[in-house]
Scaffold this active site. Structure first.
Site, short mmCIF file in Angstrom:
data_model
loop_
_atom_site.label_atom_id
_atom_site.label_comp_id
_atom_site.label_asym_id
_atom_site.label_seq_id
_atom_site.Cartn_x
_atom_site.Cartn_y
_atom_site.Cartn_z
N HIS A 122 0.88 -1.18 0.00
CA HIS A 122 0.00 0.00 0.00
C HIS A 122 0.92 1.23 0.00
O HIS A 122 2.02 1.18 0.54
CB HIS A 122 -0.83 -0.05 1.28
CG HIS A 122 -1.90 0.97 1.40
ND1 HIS A 122 -1.65 2.26 1.79
CD2 HIS A 122 -3.24 0.90 1.20
CE1 HIS A 122 -2.78 2.94 1.82
NE2 HIS A 122 -3.77 2.14 1.47
N ASP A 200 3.28 -4.37 8.02
CA ASP A 200 2.05 -3.62 7.86
C ASP A 200 0.89 -4.58 8.14
O ASP A 200 0.60 -5.45 7.31
CB ASP A 200 2.00 -3.05 6.44
CG ASP A 200 0.66 -2.37 6.14
OD1 ASP A 200 -0.27 -2.48 6.94
OD2 ASP A 200 0.57 -1.72 5.06
N GLN A 203 -4.30 -5.06 7.16
CA GLN A 203 -5.31 -6.01 6.66
C GLN A 203 -5.23 -7.36 7.35
O GLN A 203 -5.97 -8.28 6.99
CB GLN A 203 -5.17 -6.20 5.14
CG GLN A 203 -5.41 -4.95 4.32
CD GLN A 203 -6.83 -4.41 4.41
OE1 GLN A 203 -7.75 -5.05 4.92
NE2 GLN A 203 -7.03 -3.20 3.93
N LYS A 226 -10.30 -0.15 10.93
CA LYS A 226 -10.52 -1.34 10.10
C LYS A 226 -10.90 -2.55 10.95
O LYS A 226 -11.10 -3.65 10.44
CB LYS A 226 -9.27 -1.67 9.28
CG LYS A 226 -8.96 -0.62 8.20
CD LYS A 226 -7.79 -1.09 7.36
CE LYS A 226 -7.13 0.02 6.59
NZ LYS A 226 -7.85 0.44 5.40
N1 PMP Z 1 -1.73 -0.77 4.55
C1 PMP Z 1 -2.69 -1.53 4.00
C2 PMP Z 1 -2.35 -2.91 3.53
C3 PMP Z 1 -3.98 -1.02 3.86
O1 PMP Z 1 -4.91 -1.75 3.30
C4 PMP Z 1 -4.26 0.29 4.32
C5 PMP Z 1 -5.64 0.90 4.19
N2 PMP Z 1 -6.28 0.67 3.01
C6 PMP Z 1 -3.23 1.02 4.90
C7 PMP Z 1 -1.99 0.46 5.00
C8 PMP Z 1 -3.43 2.42 5.40
O2 PMP Z 1 -4.31 2.46 6.45
P1 PMP Z 1 -4.76 3.86 7.05
O3 PMP Z 1 -5.40 4.60 5.92
O4 PMP Z 1 -5.72 3.49 8.12
O5 PMP Z 1 -3.54 4.52 7.53
#
Ligand code: PMP
Length: 418
Positions: A122, A200, A203, A226
């Protein structure tokens, strides 16, 4: 027995209609819905004992401090950290990763050093490392994704590890492919070449048991929103020895022990990294969210999502004009399905879904390098599941796909784009 209908009763929003139709919420990878249990905990805080934490010597402040500190104890247990001193609250996964890059990263990375990430990250686990590499004149390397299996290419991992990266930052679960990476193995190999490992967990932590001692990572980042909690609260787990040796990013109240005119001393962990008034509501909401998840059981949630994913892939396979992305081996697959209806732009798909009361996501999913590899238009549609979804909702999604295809069939998308 997993009673999804009973669970759904706990989520007020699931009784709502969208575009006049019963809501089908298939976008939990972006953010999850919240049960009464969490909403009520936040409501109680503001109605019954709202006060700032730590400094107040009166009942309400003591109670809010207690709840907030207990939430850290609960997070600690949830991810099996050694101490709540290792639990730093931030706004979200993105902030957690940036915090590591700006503090620990700034300290250890020097010109010419290697930082290793993967092609399935991401943007929040990519851009902070690009920025760090730019600041320091370091080199950012990528582990390749095998586009047949949609898993990380382990030969590529080995090749990159030969460069002896100082930091390896990798996602546990891909938000586009649903791939569950063998994080324990990656951490072990990265440690063998002397790297520090950040995972990270955005998910993974909401959907399965994640044990920081078992996977042996040095940092783990995740977001409360999440995992049934409110927005604005996230967590950075950091190994205590590393955090002790790392300078804080922000200065101000709460992060200090003593202040003189020209010097100060730092507070203990984790407060050293939490300057200013905390997101108290967020901590209390996250505590309630974890209590709720624990009550259902993370293994039960994982199993439920696995059944939904299996069912959805089977239904989508019946449609020869639909392509799905991600591993077929369900033991390494989370409840995320990116798909393409041949010749139809994902935004058109999402719009038809919306008119049917179904929330999905379309676009690059904040993973542009990966999604550009997947499709020429650098966009896919994505449905993602959580503990409250049911098979009937997948049937509604399949009906929406059939409707979309009927409307757009014959539309030469790629031709139009040429
Ligand atoms: N890493 C992953 C794998 C994600 O799916 C996400 C959110 N879609 C994030 C990081 C970022 O999360 P946040 O927007 O809550 O900081």
């Amino acid at each position: 027995m997993y009673d999804v209908d009973k669970i759904r009763e706990d989520f007020p929003i699931l009784k709502q209609k969208m575009r006049g139709k019963p809501l089908v919420y298939l976008d939990s990878a972006a953010t999850s819905q919240k049960p009464y249990y969490v909403i009520d905990a936040i409501d109680r805080f503001y109605k019954e004992y709202n006060a700032n934490i730590h400094r107040g010597i009166y009942e309400f402040s003591e109670r809010s401090t207690e709840e907030y500190t207990e939430s850290k104890e609960l997070v600690k247990k949830f991810i099996n950290a050694r101490s709540y001193r290792e639990i730093i609250y931030v706004r979200n996964t993105t902030e957690a990763i940036n915090l590591v890059a700006l503090t620990y990263g700034n300290k250890v990375i020097e010109e010419g050093d290697h930082i290793l990430i993967t092609e399935m990250e991401h943007h929040s686990n990519l851009v902070p490392w690009q920025l760090l590499a730019e600041r320091k004149g370091a080199i950012l390397d990528y582990v390749k994704v095998d586009m047949n299996s949609y898993k990380l290419d382990l030969e590529s991992l080995e090749k990159e590890l030969e460069k002896k990266p100082k930091i390896v930052a990798v996602t546990h679960v891909s938000n586009v492919l649903g791939t569950v990476n063998d994080i324990k193995y990656i951490t072990k190999r990265a440690h063998e070449v002397g790297a520090t490992v950040l995972v990270d967990g955005a998910q993974s932590v909401p959907h399965m048991k994640v044990d920081v001692r078992d996977i042996d990572c040095d940092f783990l980042a995740f977001s409360g929103h999440k995992m049934l909690g409110p927005t604005g609260i996230g967590c950075l787990y950091g190994r205590e020895e590393i955090l002790e040796e790392t300078e804080p990013l922000y200065g101000g109240g709460d992060m200090i022990m003593t202040v003189e005119k020209h010097s100060h001393t730092w507070n203990e962990l984790p407060w050293k990294f939490e300057a200013g008034t905390s997101n108290i509501e967020g901590g209390i909401g996250l505590k309630a969210a974890i209590e709720y998840l624990n009550k259902i059981g993370m293994d039960n949630i994982k199993q439920h999502e696995r059944e939904l994913t299996e069912y959805a892939l089977k239904r989508l396979d019946e449609l020869d004009y639909v392509t799905t992305f991600g591993p077929r081996d369900l033991s390494v697959r989370a409840g995320v399905i990116s798909f393409e209806i041949n010749g139809v732009h994902p935004h058109d798909v999402a719009q038809i879904f919306d008119s049917e009361g179904i929330a999905i996501r379309a676009g690059h999913h904040c993973a542009m390098p990966l999604v550009t590899e997947l499709t020429r238009i650098a966009a896919v549609s994505r449905m993602s599941f959580y503990l409250y979804n049911k098979k009937e909702e997948i049937d509604r999604a399949v009906e929406a796909i059939e409707k979309t295809y009927k409307i757009f069939k014959g539309d030469d998308l790629y031709g139009r784009l040429r």
